[in-house]
Design an enzyme around this catalytic site. Structure first.
Site, short mmCIF file in Angstrom:
data_model
loop_
_atom_site.label_atom_id
_atom_site.label_comp_id
_atom_site.label_asym_id
_atom_site.label_seq_id
_atom_site.Cartn_x
_atom_site.Cartn_y
_atom_site.Cartn_z
CB CYS A 244 38.07 8.80 -33.33
SG CYS A 244 38.34 9.62 -34.95
NE ARG B 298 37.09 4.04 -30.13
CZ ARG B 298 36.12 3.10 -29.79
NH1 ARG B 298 35.84 2.25 -29.50
NH2 ARG B 298 35.36 3.49 -30.77
CD1 TRP C 192 42.85 5.32 -38.16
CD2 TRP C 192 40.32 5.30 -39.49
NE1 TRP C 192 42.58 4.08 -39.20
CE2 TRP C 192 41.34 4.21 -40.13
CE3 TRP C 192 39.33 5.95 -39.63
CZ2 TRP C 192 40.64 3.91 -41.65
CZ3 TRP C 192 38.42 5.02 -40.34
CH2 TRP C 192 38.83 4.67 -41.47
CG ASN D 141 33.73 7.05 -33.27
OD1 ASN D 141 34.78 7.15 -33.93
ND2 ASN D 141 33.97 6.75 -32.21
N GLY D 142 32.88 9.13 -35.20
CA GLY D 142 31.53 8.89 -36.29
C GLY D 142 31.95 9.99 -37.80
CD GLU E 21 42.40 -13.96 -39.84
OE1 GLU E 21 42.86 -12.84 -38.33
OE2 GLU E 21 41.80 -13.29 -40.00
CE LYS F 27 44.60 -11.05 -37.37
NZ LYS F 27 44.01 -10.94 -38.44
CD GLU G 55 44.44 -6.86 -40.18
OE1 GLU G 55 43.61 -6.36 -39.81
OE2 GLU G 55 44.88 -8.18 -39.25
CG HIS H 230 41.57 -22.58 -62.20
ND1 HIS H 230 41.24 -23.20 -63.57
CD2 HIS H 230 41.39 -23.83 -61.19
CE1 HIS H 230 40.57 -24.69 -63.26
NE2 HIS H 230 40.43 -24.68 -61.86
CE LYS I 156 40.45 -5.64 -31.19
NZ LYS I 156 41.77 -6.20 -31.62
#
Length: 611
Positions: free
Chosen positions: A2, A27, A77, A102-103, A484, A488, A491, A507, A606
């Protein structure tokens, strides 16, 4: 995860807090809120959604009547409790204490039961409300708010950054951190706290980076930093080199696109001062680095998400260039097992923010092994004053500059550049290091050339708008680049995407391939090219639609069921960096075409500062 901002000043702080929230929205953006001390009363406003929703609520409710000179604000968040106005911060207790956090408070449940028994009523599902009531419960026994926060913090288990104000201390703001980042902004007749310096750049360039266990008590006239026992500690005031423009979109529609286009210069900034005509300079990452790296016989790389992909690429580079065995692990997995540490093993962490909770915990675990553990620790990071950099033996800054878009772009490629440089530092063969240095100097021109494909990729992206799934393929160091690319795409466009090593198609993944499944492949002219061509034929034989980013000399051409975008030829060492760019652009343009929120994708933030 946050964002926190707080201020005590000789002017109305509401505009400062709101601008700070806008700059911290990367954030978290589930909900936002602000609490101000206005005419002797704590006044709180909260709203679900982005910061603009809070701004609209304030405008409709206040009619210009606020003159709050002490306040705290938060953009969330969600962790404990759903996305509701009742769970949004700040949280109040007894109409006299307001807290933003935050946390995660790990022992919130027993504390909640104790406080309920003491008569406190809870109106949210959050762990943060426990903190507000706990501080309030100590107010009558403490000398002031600082004393109450100190007593409460001694009982909290977990990770937190807190900013607290109280109706009874009309100028005092108290903040403390344990496991979550917090900075103090130093002004003239005003002082501030925030999760990130970017929040405060419009009002100050002077900062104190609070360390683990620090508590700061501030008002308009000054500040004091202590430990949680109340013992004063010395912390240097540093001037930030960041400009306000660095955190603005400028001419670009989105931060992500801006940051994609900043990569040529960012990559140059990363290697400058670290190369000589003879190779890569180990001394450029600090005193003692050359001697330590000369002893390295094994490497463990630990990271999360995009940074983990960078580590997977590095394994190919390090083992090829330096002939040193390299193991790469997810930080969230590493610290829950009993790893075997080889002799003279270097422990490397990767993190854009330097505050990634799992990565920090892994570093602390590695350091706890003492004499039976690692030769040393190296952090590759974008934030010079982060917890990760302060707690590591060696530090290699990526120099990417601020990255606001949640989906990492330039932070990833500059991590790759740092790891490529590191492979040269570790190389025992000086001729290898010299060749690598020559290749690295050409990275700017290579990336600029790749960016010229932007318009072609935008048109290509239109073919993905009605798709629901995508498959990415690569071999060797291009396999993590395919991973990656898939990350992206999922996301920011919410299109389900997975990556496989192309040799693994037969496979299992071939069962998914049909005309509705786009398959994206990366194919530089390396030792795996002919194998990749064979894998692409396996896809075409099953009716799959291929989109291939291929070296201009690869011999691959567009035709029925296959679209080839010619990439400029680059040295093998630079291919993972160069081939990352078109995959970033593809994800960006697909997201724009689908109308998703590119910079702030749903459910993500983020900086992941909680486990």
């Amino acid at each position: 995860m946050c964002g926190i901002v707080g201020a005590s000043a000789q002017r109305n702080v509401e505009p400062i807090l709101m601008e700070g929230l806008r700059r911290l929205e990367y954030r978290g953006y589930d909900s936002a809120g602000v609490a101000l001390l206005n005419n002797g009363r704590l006044e709180r406003t909260r709203a679900v959604g982005k910061v603009q929703a809070l701004a609209d609520r304030l405008e409709s409710e206040q009619n210009g009547a606020v003159d709050g000179r002490l306040g705290i604000a938060h953009t969330r968040w969600a962790t404990h409790g759903g996305v509701t106005e009742g769970n949004a911060h700040p949280h109040l207790s007894s109409e006299r204490v307001a807290v933003v956090h935050n946390g995660i408070i790990e022992n919130h449940e027993p504390l909640r039961r104790r406080l309920q028994d003491a008569g406190y009523s809870f109106v949210s599902e959050t762990d943060t409300e426990v903190v507000a009531h706990l501080i309030d419960s100590y107010l009558d026994d403490a000398d002031d708010l600082a004393g109450a926060v100190r007593l409460a913090a001694a009982e909290l288990h977990g990770a937190y950054a807190l900013a607290v104000i109280c109706r009874d201390n009309p100028e005092m703001l108290v903040a403390t951190r344990s496991g979550s980042p917090l900075v103090l902004g130093v002004g003239i007749g005003e002082h501030f706290v925030a999760s990130d310096v970017a929040a405060l750049l419009p009002v100050t360039r002077r900062f104190v980076y609070l360390e683990e266990g620090d508590m700061v008590v501030l008002d308009p006239h000054g500040f004091v930093v202590t430990d949680l026992a109340g013992v004063p500690v010395e912390r240097e005031v540093k001037e930030s080199g960041l400009s306000i423009d660095a955190t603005e979109k400028g001419i670009y529609r989105h931060f992500m696109l801006k940051e994609i286009y900043e990569q040529p210069q960012a990559l140059v900034d990363t290697w400058q001062g670290r190369l000589s005509d003879d190779g890569v300079l180990a001394s450029s990452i600090g005193p003692g680095a050359e001697a330590l790296l000369a002893k390295v016989e094994a490497i463990h790389i630990v990271a999360c998400g995009t940074s983990h992909h960078a580590g997977l690429v590095a394994r190919y580079w390090i083992e090829a260039q330096a002939r040193i065995p390299c193991n790469v692990e997810l930080a969230s997995e590493y610290r829950y097992r009993d790893p075997v540490v080889p002799k003279n093993c270097l422990f490397i962490t990767l993190s854009q923010s330097g505050e990634t909770a799992d990565t920090l915990a892994a570093l602390r675990y590695a350091k706890s092994l003492g004499d039976h553990g690692y030769l040393g620790t190296l952090a590759i990071c974008n934030k010079p004053e982060s917890s990760l950099t302060r707690e590591s033996d060696l530090v290699m800054m990526t120099r990417a500059g601020p990255e606001i878009g949640v989906a990492s772009t330039k932070a990833f490629t500059t991590q790759l550049m740092c790891l490529l440089l590191l492979s040269g530092m570790l190389a025992r063969d000086e001729s290898r290091s010299a060749r690598l240095a020559a290749d690295i100097r050409g990275v700017e021109a290579a990336v600029v050339s790749v960016l010229s494909l932007d318009e072609a990729i935008r048109h290509l992206a239109e073919q993905f708008v009605d798709k629901h799934h995508a498959l990415f393929l690569g071999r060797g160091p291009m396999y993590p680049i395919a991973m990656e690319g898939a990350l992206k795409l999922k996301e920011i466009s919410y299109l389900h995407a997975e990556a496989y090593a192309a040799g693994e198609l037969k496979h299992g993944p071939l069962a998914l391939v049909d005309e509705s499944m786009p398959v994206i492949a990366v194919a530089p002219t390396d030792e795996w090219l002919e194998k990749v061509k064979s894998n692409l034929q396996e896809v075409r034989a099953r009716g799959g639609e291929l989109y291939v980013f291929a070296d201009e000399n690869s011999g691959l051409d567009s035709g029925p069921g296959i679209t080839v975008l010619d990439m400029p030829h680059v040295p093998d060492a630079l291919a993972p960096i160069a081939y990352t760019i078109p995959l970033q652009l593809l994800a960006y343009h697909v997201a724009v075409a689908k109308g998703t929120d590119v910079d702030q994708p749903r459910n993500l933030a983020k900086s992941v500062t909680v486990e």
